[in-house]
Design a protein around this motif. Sequence first.
Motif, PDB file in Angstrom:
ATOM      1  N   SER A  87      11.560   6.273  -8.765  1.00 25.01           N
ATOM      2  CA  SER A  87      10.641   7.385  -9.037  1.00 25.01           C
ATOM      3  C   SER A  87      11.214   8.713  -8.583  1.00 25.01           C
ATOM      4  N   ALA A  88      12.338   8.671  -7.882  1.00 24.16           N
ATOM      5  CA  ALA A  88      13.000   9.910  -7.471  1.00 24.16           C
ATOM      6  C   ALA A  88      13.853  10.479  -8.592  1.00 24.16           C
ATOM      7  N   TRP A  89      14.092   9.675  -9.632  1.00 23.13           N
ATOM      8  CA  TRP A  89      14.771  10.128 -10.841  1.00 23.13           C
ATOM      9  C   TRP A  89      13.803   9.931 -11.999  1.00 23.13           C
ATOM     10  N   LEU A  90      13.380  10.995 -12.626  1.00 18.00           N
ATOM     11  CA  LEU A  90      12.451  10.932 -13.752  1.00 18.00           C
ATOM     12  C   LEU A  90      13.121  11.539 -14.982  1.00 18.00           C
ATOM     13  N   LYS A  91      12.932  10.910 -16.113  1.00 19.86           N
ATOM     14  CA  LYS A  91      13.506  11.481 -17.335  1.00 19.86           C
ATOM     15  C   LYS A  91      12.382  11.954 -18.255  1.00 19.86           C
ATOM     16  N   LEU A  92      12.571  13.140 -18.767  1.00 20.87           N
ATOM     17  CA  LEU A  92      11.608  13.762 -19.667  1.00 20.87           C
ATOM     18  C   LEU A  92      12.323  14.021 -20.986  1.00 20.87           C
ATOM     19  N   LYS A  93      12.180  13.069 -21.910  1.00 20.58           N
ATOM     20  CA  LYS A  93      12.864  13.199 -23.193  1.00 20.58           C
ATOM     21  C   LYS A  93      11.978  13.937 -24.193  1.00 20.58           C
ATOM     22  N   LYS A  94      12.633  14.565 -25.136  1.00 19.97           N
ATOM     23  CA  LYS A  94      11.886  15.305 -26.147  1.00 19.97           C
ATOM     24  C   LYS A  94      10.858  14.425 -26.842  1.00 19.97           C
TER      25      LYS A  94
END
Length: 896
Positions: free
Chosen positions: A700-707
């Motif tokens: 949860s310390a790395w989150l990805k927000l893709k288009k």
Amino acid sequence: MKRSLTTVGKPSTPRKKKAKVETSHQSSLDTFFGSPGQKRPGASSGKGKAKLSAGITPVVSELTALERDEAYARALAEQDGLTPEVLLNLEQRASQKAAIPTMSGQPEVIDVDLLDDDDEQPVAGPSKPYTAGTSLLGKPSSSTSSQPPSRKITKPPFSNEIATKSAPTYIPLSIDPTAYDLDGLDWSPNAPIPYSFLTHTLSSFSETRSRIAILNTLTNCLRSISRYHPPSLLPSLYLLSNSLSPPYSPLELGLGHAIISKAIQQVSGLTSAALKRLYTTTGDPGDVAYEAKSNVRTLIPHPPLLITGVYDSLLKIARAQGQGATKQKQAIVEKLLVAARGEEIRYLVRTLCQNLRVGAVRTSILTALSRAMVLTPPSLLSEGIPDTSPFRISPELLSTVKPLPSNSKKKTSDTARDELNEIFTKAEALIKKIYVQRPNYDHLASALLEAALDGLTERLPLTVGIPLLPTLGSPTRSLDEIYDRLGLLPFAAEFKYDGQRAQIHATRTEGQSLKIKLFSRHLEDMTDKYPDVCTLVNTILLQSPNVQSFIIDSEIVAVDPNDGSLKTFQELSNRARKDVQLGEVKVSVCVFAFDLMYLNGEILLEKAFRERRTLLRSQLPPIIPTQKGAARFDHVQSCESEDGREAVEEFWQMAVNSRTEGLMIKLLDSGEVLQEPTAGKDKIRRKPLPATYEPDKRTSAWLKLKKDYVIGLGDSLDLVPIGAWHGNGRKANWWSPILLALWDPDAGKLVAVCKCMSGFTDVFYKGLNERYPLGSDTCAQEPCWDLECDTGGLRPEVYFKPQEVWEIRGADVTISPVSKAAFGLVSKTRGLSLRFPRFIKVREDKGIENASTPQFLANMWESQQGQGKDRGGVDEGELVDVIEVGETDIEEELSE
């Protein structure tokens, strides 16, 4: 030197042999029962050889082939006491160039010099010698004479053992390890472990879906092997995991299905058409081999296959090169199949096909290995486990643990078991931590056998040149969700580039020579694929005298060589994959570094991301080399939350408008976030969020927000094709629709979520047929692969081997009575499905375990509900809302 004789199969030693005549089983019988004086194919002259007794000429001219077979059997049996089974062995030997008595009046011989040399055969133990007063089957002879039969054969006796009924039996392995009796195996210490014990373990997997039973089985198996024959532990780990070597090793089995098929034909005597019929019936090569060899009898009983021998044979196959490699590989496969018995046949062929179907996943193997080391410390230890060891279990504690049934799910009050489970947990955490930093069973098994659990950390540190499993990001759907999940903790937003993830290792040796390695996301060695990147790394080390070694995490992206502007992943994928020369590079790349895990001998995994990033930027500055064809080096473009939300939102819009996939959000410093009370609990919990580098974790310390994840841009999931139906109308020759599945990491299986028949081009359909032809190793009428697939209420007409990940976009998430995806997360009685799914692209950069999860689908549903997008209602039965009618593709109209 031992020699073996089998029913069928050609000798693999380089002896001078007569040309072999290919005949079917029936034609062999017809030839064998031919007219008197007719010479059989492969018959030897008999000169200088030990002769058989006089030939027999029963009247068989008007009998059927089967009746001739029986008549001849009776006649020969009357002469010297041989049973019909032995006769059948002799008849089948005709295809092996050993002489068998003809129907003529002249005797023939068995040429013992044509028998195979078994100096490389992975078996052990002497064959049973012939003794007077017994038949050639090892049973009391029907003859009253004390002399052996008149056939003077100096080799070991014939055996009519049916291959599939002669395997040994073992005690059950699924029982609680605390109640497992290691002495019940009755094995000699330091004696090699039979391969049948490993197949017994694999067979036990297929009898249960209980995780507890599977872990018990694995644990007891590894305990037994470690105690009685430690050298068999490493081969067992690889054979159980359906692999030969570490993932970064270039060693591959390289065994085509044609070789396996020919070997089965040679050993069984069946024709290619017969094998194909068996495969159509069973759908599994292992089952085909099992059935094909079910009635094959050997002339000389073979000693049992050994775990070490089978693994060594697989290594020989993988290392076979040169002009005669195909024949050499087939000869090794034939030797294995000839010696295999019972379930060994089934799992041996599945191993050769690299598709065990019931192979244990890595997590289960590591868990079982840790428990085995706790319960049964290695016997190779020069000193015992010290009393101060956190992994030591005293005999007193072990004796007080109450055994549990393998299928028990009830929690019982047992203080001793609780203490045992605490030790198990520590051991599992240690082994998994070591493995994700050094994924190599060779190193792990060696260290365990030499120093047990206590010495692992010192013996197996993070090392340059050996890849570690990468940290993974958790998907999110909006900036609002990111701020909700991270609260006020500071984070960095980085461009998520559309390229290939690369882990770069570099070090200077004492002689100032450089060693450089590049590994993919799946730890495949791709150093030869990127000579331009290797040249770049060489330049970095030359220009940075203070840097002696490093391991960085990066993304390799195709760029314009003139201005460095980003290009698409498709252009990057056009590069050659192997043995690329620097002068042949046509697609320029830039290495965008985003993390530093190791620097100058110091392991940085436990340091916060802010510190790792600072070291990366200060020690390894950007480089634009002047050498033609060399790659660029740069840091990822980023923005920090401390600059304000407005700045982050503006940075997000830059990502949307650029050729990137979106953003990666990374926590800069470790901290805690507050979580709302859950059902049945009224307290607010504090959840720790470490900013350390967590190998092989979706943190949860790395989150990805893709288009494509963001509301307003369309819903997107990464799904795995697992099956299909035959198309209708224009698509009659193609697979349509396709059944797609999520990856459930908790259950370790794929779960069907929807059917998709929209977004495909004709070219894609044709390519799909080529990748999944019916009756191949990727498409069958029954599921026959390692990964379990839960298809819910649907049964596709064919099943695909799970091997691809597709990006799919849908209109809505809907509750479905058929789908089992996200079952229980939203509804207690129903799962979730995707309405109007449409294919976007194949995600070549992702593996099966990187597909979307049930929790992600449930989060999409909840977000949809929060936005008032409950347009879909409830899916009333199908996992897809479009159908094909005749020549009309309704989904084309609906999709518009």
